[in-house]
Design a protein around this motif. Structure first.
Motif, mmCIF file in Angstrom:
data_model
loop_
_atom_site.group_PDB
_atom_site.id
_atom_site.type_symbol
_atom_site.label_atom_id
_atom_site.label_comp_id
_atom_site.label_asym_id
_atom_site.label_seq_id
_atom_site.Cartn_x
_atom_site.Cartn_y
_atom_site.Cartn_z
ATOM 1 N N PRO A 469 0.751 -0.776 0.020
ATOM 2 C CA PRO A 469 0.079 0.219 -0.018
ATOM 3 C C PRO A 469 0.653 1.259 0.403
ATOM 4 O O PRO A 469 0.521 2.767 -0.742
ATOM 5 N N ASP A 470 1.943 1.505 0.859
ATOM 6 C CA ASP A 470 2.820 2.671 0.645
ATOM 7 C C ASP A 470 3.495 2.481 -0.856
ATOM 8 O O ASP A 470 3.568 3.882 -0.893
ATOM 9 N N ASP A 471 3.339 2.049 -1.373
ATOM 10 C CA ASP A 471 4.154 2.190 -2.755
ATOM 11 C C ASP A 471 2.923 2.566 -3.897
ATOM 12 O O ASP A 471 3.501 3.674 -4.231
ATOM 13 N N LEU A 472 1.624 2.777 -3.596
ATOM 14 C CA LEU A 472 0.350 3.159 -3.872
ATOM 15 C C LEU A 472 0.650 4.693 -3.485
ATOM 16 O O LEU A 472 0.399 5.711 -4.558
ATOM 17 N N ILE A 473 0.932 4.971 -2.330
ATOM 18 C CA ILE A 473 1.333 6.676 -1.891
ATOM 19 C C ILE A 473 2.310 7.587 -2.871
ATOM 20 O O ILE A 473 2.192 8.463 -3.358
ATOM 21 N N THR A 474 3.460 6.747 -2.257
ATOM 22 C CA THR A 474 4.741 6.775 -3.703
ATOM 23 C C THR A 474 4.578 7.420 -4.449
ATOM 24 O O THR A 474 4.653 8.535 -4.883
ATOM 25 N N LEU A 475 3.918 6.570 -5.611
ATOM 26 C CA LEU A 475 3.944 6.667 -6.832
ATOM 27 C C LEU A 475 2.742 8.071 -6.324
ATOM 28 O O LEU A 475 2.805 8.720 -7.541
ATOM 29 N N ALA A 476 1.958 8.268 -5.707
ATOM 30 C CA ALA A 476 0.745 9.288 -6.191
ATOM 31 C C ALA A 476 1.017 10.558 -5.822
ATOM 32 O O ALA A 476 1.280 11.816 -6.360
ATOM 33 N N ASP A 477 2.087 10.650 -4.397
ATOM 34 C CA ASP A 477 2.923 11.231 -4.524
ATOM 35 C C ASP A 477 4.098 11.938 -5.395
ATOM 36 O O ASP A 477 4.055 13.289 -5.405
ATOM 37 N N ALA A 478 5.049 11.398 -5.988
ATOM 38 C CA ALA A 478 5.490 11.410 -7.458
ATOM 39 C C ALA A 478 4.700 12.182 -8.113
ATOM 40 O O ALA A 478 5.103 12.743 -9.321
ATOM 41 N N ALA A 479 3.033 11.481 -8.497
ATOM 42 C CA ALA A 479 2.578 11.604 -9.481
ATOM 43 C C ALA A 479 2.476 13.732 -8.637
ATOM 44 O O ALA A 479 2.822 14.402 -9.830
#
Length: 497
Positions: A469-479
């Motif tokens: 789940p943390d990877d989804l947050i990381t990707l959204a944050d990068a976007a």
């Protein structure tokens, strides 16, 4: 509970009734004494506040007259030193305009000659057309050799026709004889506008009075009241000293509690008053509330079963409120970070089992720190609440969750939403915030409130070593970072490597 009440010995019923009656009479007596004492205390507090306000506003009135008098002293010195030759008067015209144009308190500075004709004024275009020979201020200075100021009665401005307050000084010729008058005009509406900055409720009023009882200015401003004399009213004839007065207004017939303060230098004073009904409204509401509680207490004493039911209801209500507080952000009303993390974990596991996508939108208010710096933190809080309402409207499906992620960052968790649906929701949300047209001068080039959105969509796996789940947050944050780098007020989607 009903069974318990029925099992009570019948022989104790009479004694219980007597006990309840005695307790109720004692409670009613104590509460009646307490309410009377608190009401008197509340009225005393209101009187003290109105008197303190009257003192403060009287000091402001004194400051205004002192400012006007300082200008008069300066002009008198210039006239007595430089004379009134045509070239001197031309310079005085310019000087008077420069001194008055930045002062809201002063309408005009005017110089009148020994015959009462206007010689110079900060309001151009009146020379040769105005004569104040018949006004009290002119006659006062012509008859008296004193160089002191004189606060004249309220008059219609000879330079315009509106009501004005006047303060004036005499100036002399080189031989010491009367040379004319320098006069400053103060518009009553200035005081009315200034008094309007203070909260006296919808029924309250603030009145500037001459010491002879003439109303010089008033908030709320009522034109017909200006110039009337309150000492003509019987209830004010013996009320000429500073202090508190309860009275019915002769202007609007409103019953008021007021404080009156006279100025010790200038012949003016201020009555600051609040509507009696409005001022005591809160106390009356509390009285009704307390009376209801007492009635409820009497019922509680008479019915033990009702006590238990009431206690359980209150406890359930408190627990429900605590549950809401534990899961909700207090500022925006959205879910808090803890709730978001828990919901993300739940939806991640569900989507991993069902092989369905999970999408996340991270939303950041553009130039929010600058917004706070320009408009203040209260405005910033209101800004976040406004955006939160828009975000809540966007999270319409049963599984969607709108949350405050941290600071000015907000998030929307979108289970079962693919990339296309998520992009549509994100763009619609961005457009809706932009359409609010909230002013934001520190957010060029649009100078309105906008948001940047980072979007990410993934299909989870039960194997946590591949995707968490943390990877989804990381990707959204990068976007989100990329959206802000590309100019803000846009949506960016991050794709997994």
């Amino acid at each position: 509970m009903t069974t318990f009440a029925q099992d009570r010995p019948r022989s104790s019923a009479r004694g219980l009734r007597v006990f309840v009656l005695v307790v109720c009479l004692v409670i009613l007596g104590l509460e009646g004494w307490r309410d009377l004492h608190e009401r008197n205390h509340e009225i005393t507090r209101i009187r003290a506040e109105t008197l303190n306000l009257a003192k403060s506003l009287t000091q402001h009135a004194q400051d205004t007259f002192e400012l006007a008098d300082a200008l008069l002293v300066d002009v008198v010195d210039r006239v007595e030193t430089g004379g009134l030759l045509p070239d001197t008067i031309a310079r005085l015209d310019i000087f008077l305009v420069e001194r008055v144009q930045s002062l809201q308190r002063i309408k005009a500075l005017t110089i009148f000659g020994e015959d009462g004709n206007l010689l110079s004024s900060s309001l151009p275009g009146h020379r040769g057309r105005v004569n104040v020979n018949a006004l009290a201020l002119f006659q006062q200075h012509r008859a008296s050799t004193s160089s002191d100021w004189f606060v004249g009665p309220l008059i219609r401005d000879p330079l315009g026709g509106d009501w004005v307050l006047t303060i004036s000084r005499r100036f002399n010729k080189p031989d010491g004889s009367f040379g004319g008058v320098v006069q400053a005009s103060i518009p009553p509406r200035y005081f009315g506008n200034f008094f309007g900055r203070f909260d006296v409720g919808s029924q309250g009023s603030i009145t500037l009075l001459h010491q002879n009882g003439t109303i010089l200015s008033r908030y709320p401003y009522i034109e017909r009241a200006i110039g009337s004399n309150i000492f003509d009213d019987p209830q004010f004839r013996n009320a000429k000293g500073s202090g508190n007065y309860d009275y019915t207004s002769p202007i609007d017939k409103q019953l008021r509690i007021g404080g009156y303060q006279r100025n010790h230098i200038f012949p003016v004073g201020v009555i600051a008053a609040v509507g009696r009904d409005e001022a005591l409204a809160r106390w009356n509401e509390e009285f009704v509330f307390r009376s209801s509680i007492i009635g409820l207490l009497i019922l509680v004493i008479g019915s033990l079963g009702w006590i238990l039911a009431g206690a359980l209801r209150r406890r359930e209500h408190a627990e429900a409120e605590l549950a809401i507080l534990a899961t909700t952000d207090g500022l925006t009303g959205l879910a808090n970070r803890r709730t978001f993390d828990r919901q993300l974990e739940t939806e991640w596991l569900r989507a991993a089992r069902q092989k369905t996508p999970v999408s996340l939108l991270l939303i950041d208010v553009d130039q929010f720190k600058a917004y706070n710096d320009v408009y203040g933190h209260q405005a910033g809080d209101e800004c976040l609440r406004t955006i939160a309402k828009t975000i809540s409207a966007a999270a319409r499906r049963p599984g969607d969750l709108a949350a405050r992620y941290g600071g000015e960052e907000l998030a929307i968790l979108l289970p079962d939403a693919d990339e296309a649906a998520t992009a549509t929701i994100a763009e619609d949300l961005r457009a809706k915030v932009e359409s609010l047209r909230v002013r934001h001068d520190a957010n060029p080039p649009s100078c309105i409130l906008t948001i940047s959105i980072g979007s990410a969509t993934r299909i989870p796996s039960l194997d946590r070593s591949r995707l968490r789940p943390d990877d989804l947050i990381t990707l959204a944050d990068a976007a989100l970072y990329r959206a802000k780098q590309n100019g803000r007020n846009r949506v960016a989607s991050e794709k997994a490597a």
